[in-house]
Design an enzyme around this catalytic site. Structure first.
Site, PDB file in Angstrom:
ATOM      1  CG  HIS A 174      -0.172  -0.031   2.515  1.00  0.00           C
ATOM      2  ND1 HIS A 174       0.157  -1.215   3.141  1.00  0.00           N
ATOM      3  CD2 HIS A 174       0.346   0.960   3.287  1.00  0.00           C
ATOM      4  CE1 HIS A 174       0.842  -0.944   4.248  1.00  0.00           C
ATOM      5  NE2 HIS A 174       0.982   0.375   4.357  1.00  0.00           N
ATOM      6  CG  HIS A 179       7.253   5.011  -0.209  1.00  0.00           C
ATOM      7  ND1 HIS A 179       6.918   6.206   0.415  1.00  0.00           N
ATOM      8  CD2 HIS A 179       7.383   4.092   0.787  1.00  0.00           C
ATOM      9  CE1 HIS A 179       6.874   6.015   1.727  1.00  0.00           C
ATOM     10  NE2 HIS A 179       7.141   4.740   1.980  1.00  0.00           N
TER      11      HIS A 179
END
Length: 187
Positions: A44, A129
């Site tokens: 995630h 990221h």
């Protein structure tokens, strides 16, 4: 437990793991016990880490996030490159980058929505990221080469179709995540 149980929470977009990236995570896992790898199923991109959240605030937070994103169109994000925080010489986190201009706009909406619940804005700049591994102790020298080898690798596109409020539970085996609210983006 008291009336006001605290949950460790964060807001994120889930990122399906492309097969080449799953192979890299497996490779990272073979570098030894200095690294604690993420599960390819749990990748995630955290938009906002909230931390301690009163359990009774969860429903309101979920509604506020849903309202903030209900008219935000779904979009693809490119998963590109690898790197480390704070840097490859002293890595604490190994990551794959996520690129889409919409991620910054989504982050700003989430930041505004949660600020109404008393969460201060993040001081560090938003760097989209997904975490691939956490570095627990001095990593083997091969880690640096692996990160640099894939610093420009394109892992593919991932769909961003919802924002989720997660509960994070720290266990000896690693973090476990539970979705508390799923807020779909506009079709």
């Amino acid at each position: 437990m008291s009336d006001s149980a605290m949950l460790r929470t964060f807001v994120a977009v889930s990122a399906p793991c492309p097969a080449p990236l799953a192979r890299l995570i497996k490779e990272l896992g073979q570098l030894g016990r200095a690294l604690k790898c993420a599960s390819p199923r749990g990748l995630h991109c955290t938009l906002r880490f909230l931390g301690d959240t009163p359990a009774e605030s969860v429903d309101g937070l979920g509604r506020a996030i849903a309202e903030a994103v209900e008219d935000f169109p779904r979009f693809p994000a490119s998963m590109i490159g690898t790197g480390a925080f704070p840097n490859v010489d002293r890595p604490n986190v190994v990551w794959a980058g996520l690129e889409a201009a919409e991620l910054v706009a989504l982050y700003e909406r989430i930041d505004e929505a949660v600020s109404k619940f008393g969460y201060a804005s993040e001081r560090r700049p938003f760097r989209p990221h997904v975490t691939l591994a956490r570095v627990k102790r001095r990593p083997p020298p091969e880690l640096r080469g692996l990160i640099q080898q894939h610093s420009e690798t394109s892992w593919g596109e991932v769909p961003v179709d919802a924002v989720e409020l997660f509960k994070s539970m720290l266990t000896p085996a690693g973090s476990l995540y539970e979705v508390l609210a799923r807020c779909p983006l506009k079709r």
